[in-house]
Design a protein around this motif. Structure first.
Motif, PDB file in Angstrom:
ATOM      1  N   HIS A  24       0.519  -1.122   0.204  1.00 30.16           N
ATOM      2  CA  HIS A  24      -0.015  -0.002  -0.120  1.00 30.16           C
ATOM      3  C   HIS A  24       0.934   1.069  -0.036  1.00 30.16           C
ATOM      4  N   SER A  25       1.583   1.234   1.070  1.00 33.14           N
ATOM      5  CA  SER A  25       3.351   1.968   0.780  1.00 33.14           C
ATOM      6  C   SER A  25       3.189   2.434  -0.658  1.00 33.14           C
ATOM      7  N   ASN A  27       2.379   1.332  -3.238  1.00 29.18           N
ATOM      8  CA  ASN A  27       0.624   2.361  -3.950  1.00 29.18           C
ATOM      9  C   ASN A  27       0.639   3.991  -4.365  1.00 29.18           C
ATOM     10  N   ILE A  28       0.944   3.904  -2.899  1.00 32.58           N
ATOM     11  CA  ILE A  28       0.911   5.665  -2.196  1.00 32.58           C
ATOM     12  C   ILE A  28       2.041   7.064  -2.830  1.00 32.58           C
ATOM     13  N   VAL A  31       1.649   7.301  -6.879  1.00 32.32           N
ATOM     14  CA  VAL A  31       0.156   7.658  -6.878  1.00 32.32           C
ATOM     15  C   VAL A  31       0.396   9.074  -8.202  1.00 32.32           C
ATOM     16  N   ARG A  38      -1.900   0.125 -10.033  1.00 29.97           N
ATOM     17  CA  ARG A  38      -1.589  -0.159  -8.405  1.00 29.97           C
ATOM     18  C   ARG A  38      -1.822  -2.150  -8.076  1.00 29.97           C
ATOM     19  N   ASN A 110      -5.975   5.493  -6.663  1.00 31.68           N
ATOM     20  CA  ASN A 110      -7.114   6.159  -6.036  1.00 31.68           C
ATOM     21  C   ASN A 110      -6.602   6.562  -4.314  1.00 31.68           C
ATOM     22  N   PRO A 111      -5.641   7.504  -3.844  1.00 33.89           N
ATOM     23  CA  PRO A 111      -4.941   7.824  -2.767  1.00 33.89           C
ATOM     24  C   PRO A 111      -6.089   7.856  -1.634  1.00 33.89           C
ATOM     25  N   GLU A 114      -5.872   3.425  -1.321  1.00 33.48           N
ATOM     26  CA  GLU A 114      -4.508   3.495  -0.323  1.00 33.48           C
ATOM     27  C   GLU A 114      -4.674   3.630   1.000  1.00 33.48           C
ATOM     28  N   MET A 115      -5.015   4.792   1.355  1.00 39.97           N
ATOM     29  CA  MET A 115      -5.092   4.873   2.585  1.00 39.97           C
ATOM     30  C   MET A 115      -5.469   4.423   3.945  1.00 39.97           C
TER      31      MET A 115
END
Length: 147
Positions: A24-25, A27-28, A31, A38, A110-111, A114-115
């Motif tokens: 996930h990090s 991916n962020i 962005v 993704r 999509n941030p 992901e967050m």
């Protein structure tokens, strides 16, 4: 289930959710990277603990009527799959990644999603860290009682 088995389950879960948080990090961090796709982490249970799986386990032990089989449980990280949704096409002629028409594909990350997924992974990591800590304190109490 003994203390060592619960420590093993907690350790596997810590590794799994740590890898999940890494995905996930990344991916962020990507962005705004053009053409980045993704990645979605895939987690699976180590054993089939569904009702169907439990019945199949009990079927093998014909004479053990009424006894539940020993299922260790746990979670394992099985890699990642790419998100099939396409990112937005942006017209940028002259960009090194542009196609023959001058378009680049924006990242499909999509941030907000992901967050949210990263927060879930962090909470799962913290819960398993608490499991390992509680198991450790139980083992220390058992040693004190044994003295």
């Amino acid at each position: 289930m003994g203390i060592l088995e619960s420590m093993n389950i907690g350790g596997r879960a810590l590794r799994t959710h740590g890898l999940r948080l890494d995905v996930h990090s990344k991916n962020i961090a990507n962005v705004d990277t053009p053409n980045y796709v993704r990645r979605i982490p895939v987690l699976n249970a180590t054993e089939d603990i569904s009702f169907h799986g439990l019945m199949n386990e009990m079927k093998e032990d014909v004479f053990g009527v009424g006894t539940l089989p020993f299922l260790q449980g746990g979670v394992v990280f099985n890699g990642c799959v790419e998100d099939p949704t396409l990112g937005e096409k942006i017209y940028k002629p002259g960009h090194p990644d542009a196609d023959e028409n001058g378009y680049i594909r924006a990242s499909n990350v999509n941030p907000m999603v992901e967050m949210a997924d990263a927060i879930l992974a962090q909470r799962a990591y913290e819960a398993n860290l608490a499991l390992v800590s509680i198991t450790k304190s139980m083992a220390l109490k058992a040693v004190e009682i044994g003295r």
